[in-house]
Design an enzyme around this catalytic site. Structure first.
Site, mmCIF file in Angstrom:
data_model
loop_
_atom_site.group_PDB
_atom_site.id
_atom_site.type_symbol
_atom_site.label_atom_id
_atom_site.label_comp_id
_atom_site.label_asym_id
_atom_site.label_seq_id
_atom_site.Cartn_x
_atom_site.Cartn_y
_atom_site.Cartn_z
ATOM 1 N N LYS A 22 0.815 -1.114 -0.073
ATOM 2 C CA LYS A 22 0.115 0.002 0.016
ATOM 3 C C LYS A 22 0.920 1.261 0.068
ATOM 4 O O LYS A 22 0.795 2.066 -0.623
ATOM 5 C CB LYS A 22 -1.069 0.087 1.352
ATOM 6 C CG LYS A 22 -1.677 1.377 1.649
ATOM 7 C CD LYS A 22 -2.392 1.382 3.012
ATOM 8 C CE LYS A 22 -1.647 1.666 4.148
ATOM 9 N NZ LYS A 22 -1.415 2.998 4.449
ATOM 10 N N ASN A 23 1.954 1.364 0.820
ATOM 11 C CA ASN A 23 2.779 2.323 0.995
ATOM 12 C C ASN A 23 3.729 2.873 -0.144
ATOM 13 O O ASN A 23 4.322 3.776 -0.141
ATOM 14 C CB ASN A 23 3.423 2.455 2.463
ATOM 15 C CG ASN A 23 2.351 2.670 3.477
ATOM 16 O OD1 ASN A 23 1.160 3.003 3.253
ATOM 17 N ND2 ASN A 23 2.747 2.521 4.815
ATOM 18 N N ARG B 177 -4.305 11.499 4.822
ATOM 19 C CA ARG B 177 -2.981 11.880 5.107
ATOM 20 C C ARG B 177 -1.998 11.774 3.684
ATOM 21 O O ARG B 177 -1.561 12.555 3.389
ATOM 22 C CB ARG B 177 -2.284 11.524 6.138
ATOM 23 C CG ARG B 177 -0.942 11.600 6.237
ATOM 24 C CD ARG B 177 -0.298 12.175 7.038
ATOM 25 N NE ARG B 177 1.205 12.407 6.901
ATOM 26 C CZ ARG B 177 1.827 13.609 6.936
ATOM 27 N NH1 ARG B 177 1.141 14.596 7.457
ATOM 28 N NH2 ARG B 177 3.077 13.748 6.968
ATOM 29 N N CYS C 171 -4.441 12.480 13.117
ATOM 30 C CA CYS C 171 -4.983 11.203 12.982
ATOM 31 C C CYS C 171 -4.721 10.824 14.682
ATOM 32 O O CYS C 171 -3.950 11.282 15.061
ATOM 33 C CB CYS C 171 -4.512 10.273 11.991
ATOM 34 S SG CYS C 171 -2.962 10.097 11.968
ATOM 35 N N ARG D 8 0.229 15.203 12.379
ATOM 36 C CA ARG D 8 1.104 14.792 11.179
ATOM 37 C C ARG D 8 1.309 16.055 10.383
ATOM 38 O O ARG D 8 0.591 16.436 9.482
ATOM 39 C CB ARG D 8 -0.177 14.085 10.353
ATOM 40 C CG ARG D 8 -0.595 12.750 11.003
ATOM 41 C CD ARG D 8 0.475 11.609 11.392
ATOM 42 N NE ARG D 8 0.969 11.097 10.423
ATOM 43 C CZ ARG D 8 0.528 10.186 9.485
ATOM 44 N NH1 ARG D 8 -0.425 9.439 10.194
ATOM 45 N NH2 ARG D 8 1.248 9.303 8.701
ATOM 46 N N PRO D 9 2.218 16.975 10.923
ATOM 47 C CA PRO D 9 2.657 18.211 10.268
ATOM 48 C C PRO D 9 3.182 17.780 8.698
ATOM 49 O O PRO D 9 3.612 16.544 8.547
ATOM 50 C CB PRO D 9 3.667 18.507 11.141
ATOM 51 C CG PRO D 9 4.262 17.330 11.850
ATOM 52 C CD PRO D 9 3.170 16.465 11.970
ATOM 53 N N VAL D 10 3.344 18.857 8.001
ATOM 54 C CA VAL D 10 3.762 18.665 6.680
ATOM 55 C C VAL D 10 4.956 19.923 6.508
ATOM 56 O O VAL D 10 5.287 20.092 5.277
ATOM 57 C CB VAL D 10 2.801 18.885 5.543
ATOM 58 C CG1 VAL D 10 1.903 17.646 5.571
ATOM 59 C CG2 VAL D 10 2.178 19.994 5.623
ATOM 60 N N ASP D 11 5.676 20.223 7.558
ATOM 61 C CA ASP D 11 6.508 21.304 7.534
ATOM 62 C C ASP D 11 7.541 21.022 6.769
ATOM 63 O O ASP D 11 8.315 21.785 5.712
ATOM 64 C CB ASP D 11 6.741 21.933 8.983
ATOM 65 C CG ASP D 11 7.517 20.667 9.834
ATOM 66 O OD1 ASP D 11 6.770 19.740 9.913
ATOM 67 O OD2 ASP D 11 8.593 20.684 10.134
ATOM 68 N N LEU D 12 7.973 19.805 6.801
ATOM 69 C CA LEU D 12 9.340 19.191 5.890
ATOM 70 C C LEU D 12 9.065 19.320 4.478
ATOM 71 O O LEU D 12 9.874 19.642 3.677
ATOM 72 C CB LEU D 12 9.698 17.953 6.664
ATOM 73 C CG LEU D 12 10.206 17.980 8.137
ATOM 74 C CD1 LEU D 12 10.606 16.542 8.577
ATOM 75 C CD2 LEU D 12 11.074 18.738 8.308
ATOM 76 N N ASP E 289 5.362 0.931 12.056
ATOM 77 C CA ASP E 289 4.027 0.398 11.554
ATOM 78 C C ASP E 289 3.905 -1.105 11.781
ATOM 79 O O ASP E 289 2.824 -1.531 11.629
ATOM 80 C CB ASP E 289 4.160 0.372 9.916
ATOM 81 C CG ASP E 289 3.712 1.733 9.400
ATOM 82 O OD1 ASP E 289 3.939 2.013 8.041
ATOM 83 O OD2 ASP E 289 3.463 2.819 10.264
ATOM 84 N N ILE F 31 9.029 7.379 16.602
ATOM 85 C CA ILE F 31 8.361 8.111 15.345
ATOM 86 C C ILE F 31 7.140 8.820 15.860
ATOM 87 O O ILE F 31 6.894 10.083 15.496
ATOM 88 C CB ILE F 31 8.400 7.286 14.104
ATOM 89 C CG1 ILE F 31 9.846 6.667 13.730
ATOM 90 C CG2 ILE F 31 7.713 7.853 12.804
ATOM 91 C CD1 ILE F 31 10.155 5.881 12.749
ATOM 92 N N ARG G 120 -8.501 -0.095 5.334
ATOM 93 C CA ARG G 120 -7.718 0.795 4.506
ATOM 94 C C ARG G 120 -6.392 0.253 4.026
ATOM 95 O O ARG G 120 -5.908 0.701 2.878
ATOM 96 C CB ARG G 120 -7.423 2.058 5.633
ATOM 97 C CG ARG G 120 -8.494 2.871 5.945
ATOM 98 C CD ARG G 120 -8.033 4.157 6.572
ATOM 99 N NE ARG G 120 -6.473 4.542 6.051
ATOM 100 C CZ ARG G 120 -5.650 5.156 6.753
ATOM 101 N NH1 ARG G 120 -5.859 5.264 8.065
ATOM 102 N NH2 ARG G 120 -4.652 5.685 6.140
#
Ligand code: EPZ
Length: 423
Positions: free
Chosen positions: A22-23, A91, A115, A120-124, A309, A331, A401
Site C-alpha cells: 500500500k505504502n 493523509r 489522526c 501529522r505536520p507537513v513542514d518538512l 508500522d 516516530i 484501509r
C-alpha cells in the site's frame, strides 16, 4: 460499519500470497501525474487507501482504470486543485503535491487532517518544495504552492525532530525530477517504498541516484514518459501475518515476500522464541510458533530499523509472551491506542511517554473492542486469535484501509473469523 468476530483458539496452517505494498502504491500512483503518457502499475492492493488515491487522481482529470491488481493511469490533462473533501480524509494524499507542482507550476492541496497516531505536520514537505523555488500560501484549510518561474534544483536537508520523512522525501524527489539542475536531499528516508518510487521514476526517464540511502541526488530532466511497473511486496502486511503465525501458527507460509525488507521484523519474532524459515530466493517464508518464549525490548526508528508500522502488532504478540517487554515508538510517541483495547482483553500494559511496558499474561479473554487506526486494528485481530471466546472488533473500515481481504486470508489459514455487516 462492518465488524469482525474472531473466535480464538484455531491453529493457523497453510499458505497465502502477500499483496503489493500500500505504502509504495500511493506515491507511485501520484507520480503518474508527472507524465501525459499511460502508466501501468501492477500489484496495487485493492484497499480503501489506494482506491481513495484513484478517486483523487480521477478528480484531477486523470483517466484511471483498475482491473484487479493492475491500474492504468493516463494524466493527459490534469487540473492543479486537489478536491478538498477527498484530500483531507487521507493523509497520504499529500503526495500529489510534489508531482502537481512540477507538472503544472501550481497546486492547491488541503492541509491533511491529524489522526489518532499523532500530529501529522507537513513542514518538512514545504521546506523542501520551497527550497526548489515554490511559494507557499495557506488559505481556507488549503496549501497553495506556486512556482511561476519553474523549479530549480537545490541542496535540501529534510531531517525533522523525529528523523526523516517518508512522504516528504517522496514529494521533494518527485518535484525535483522536472526541476532545472541538480537536487540533493540529505537526511532522506530510506524505506523500501521510497526506493520503489525512485525505480518507478527512473523507468519514466528520471535521473535519480542514491535512493534507499540517506542521500538522494536528482538531476532534473525536461519531461517524463509512460511506464509499466510492479509494486514491491507489502512488508507490513507480511510482518502482520508473521506475528499471527507466531501467535497461533504451526507452519504458516507467506508467499511473495521480500526477506531483505523483513530483517528487523524477522529478528524480533525469532528473538522472542519463534521460528522463521525463508526459501533460497527469500520470497517465501514459513513461520512456526516457538516453545520457549521470552519478552523483548523494541524501539522503532526509521528504516532500516524496526518499523513503527509494526509496533502495535508486535505489542499484540508480546502481551501473551512470558516476561517483561518494553516497546518504544520514537516516530509516533502517541501510537498506543491499541493498548487500551488490549487491556480490555486482560493485557497487562503500562503506557507512558511513548513507551509501553508489557508484562506477559497466560491468555487474553474476548471483549468487544474498537479499532482506532489501521495498525492498531490489526493488533486487535492478532490478539483475538488466541483469546478465550469470541472477540468483536468494530469500525472495521480502519483495517480495510490497508489490508487486502484480511478476513479471507485468515480464513484460508484456518482462523475462525467472520465479517458481520452492520444492519
Ligand atoms: C509514512 O507516513 C507511512 N505512510 C506511515 O504508515 C508510516 O508510519 C510513516 O511513513 C513512518 O514510517 C505512507 O507511506 C502512506 P513521516 P508519513 O513523514 O510519510 C514527522 C501506515 O500505517 N514529520 O515519515 O506521513 C511525523 O510527525 C502509515 O501504513 C514532521 O515532523 O510519515 C513523524 O513523527 C501510518 N514534519 C515523523 O516525522 C513533516 O513534514 C515521520 O513521519 C513530516 C513528518
Amino acid at each position: 460499519m462492518d465488524k469482525l468476530v474472531v473466535h480464538g483458539g484455531a491453529t493457523l496452517r497453510g499458505s497465502i500470497n502477500i499483496s503489493g505494498s500500500k505504502n509504495a502504491s500511493l506515491p507511485i500512483l501520484a507520480a503518474a501525474i508527472l507524465t501525459g503518457e499511460d502508466c501501468i502499475i501492477r500489484r496495487v492492493p485493492d484497499v480503501s487507501d489506494t482506491n481513495y488515491m484513484i478517486q483523487i487522481l480521477s478528480a484531477l482529470g486523470a483517466d484511471v482504470e483498475r482491473s484487479s491488481g493492475t491500474v492504468r493511469i493516463s494524466c493527459a490533462e490534469v487540473i492543479d486543485e486537489a478536491p478538498y473533501e477527498l484530500v483531507r480524509r487521507m493523509r497520504a494524499s499529500i503526495c500529489v503535491m510534489g508531482p502537481l507542482l512540477a507538472r503544472k507550476g501550481r497546486c492547491v492541496v488541503s492541509l491533511p487532517g491529524g489522526c489518532v497516531i499523532g500530529d501529522r505536520p507537513v513542514d518538512l514537505h514545504l521546506r523542501g518544495l520551497e527550497a526548489l523555488g515554490a511559494k507557499v500560501e495557506f488559505e481556507g484549510g488549503n496549501i497553495t504552492l506556486t512556482a511561476p518561474n519553474g523549479l530549480r534544483g537545490a541542496e535540501i536537508d529534510l531531517r525533522g525532530t523525529h528523523g526523516p520523512t517518508v512522504l516528504g522525501t517522496d514529494n521533494v524527489m518527485m518535484a525535483a525530477t522536472l526541476a532545472e539542475g541538480i537536487t540533493v536531499i540529505e537526511s532522506a528516508a530510506a524505506e523500501p517504498e521510497v526506493l520503489d518510487l525512485a525505480n518507478f521514476l527512473n523507468a519514466m526517464g528520471a535521473k535519480i541516484t542514491g535512493a534507499g540511502t540517506r542521500r538522494i541526488v536528482i538531476e532534473g530532466v525536461k519531461e517524463l514518459h509512460g511506464v509499466e511497473h510492479t509494486v514491491i511486496p507489502d512488508r507490513i502486511e507480511a510482518g502482520t501475518f508473521m506475528a499471527a503465525a507466531a501467535l497461533a501458527g504451526d507452519g504458516v507460509t507467506l508467499r511473495r515476500v521480500c526477506r531483505e525488507h523483513l530483517k528487523t521484523i524477522t529478528a524480533a519474532i525469532v528473538q522472542s522464541g519463534h521460528r522463521v524459515d525463508f526459501n533460497e530466493a527469500g520470497d517465501t517464508c514459513t513461520v512456526y510458533r516457538g516453545e520457549t518464549l521470552q519478552g523483548l525490548e523494541i524501539s522503532t526508528a526509521p528504516y532500516p530499523a524496526y518499523p513503527t508500522d509494526m509496533q502495535a502488532q508486535m505489542t499484540a504478540l508480546l502481551v501473551t509472551t512470558p516476561g517483561i517487554s518494553v516497546i518504544k515508538d520514537t516516530i509516533f510517541p502517541q501510537r498506543f491506542m491499541h493498548c487500551a483495547e488490549l487491556k480490555r482483553m486482560g493485557a497487562d500494559i503500562k503506557v507512558d511517554n511513548g513507551t509501553a511496558v508489557v508484562r506477559g499474561v497466560a491468555q487474553l479473554s474476548a471483549a468487544p473492542v474498537m479499532a482506532s487506526d489501521l495498525r492498531a486494528s490489526a493488533a486487535l485481530v492478532l490478539a483475538a486469535l488466541t483469546a478465550k471466546g469470541a472477540t468483536e472488533i468494530s469500525r472495521l473500515y480502519h483495517i480495510d484501509r490497508g489490508y487486502e481481504h484480511i478476513d479471507e486470508k485468515l480464513l484460508m489459514l484456518g482462523a475462525n473469523v467472520e465479517r458481520v455487516k452492520d444492519r
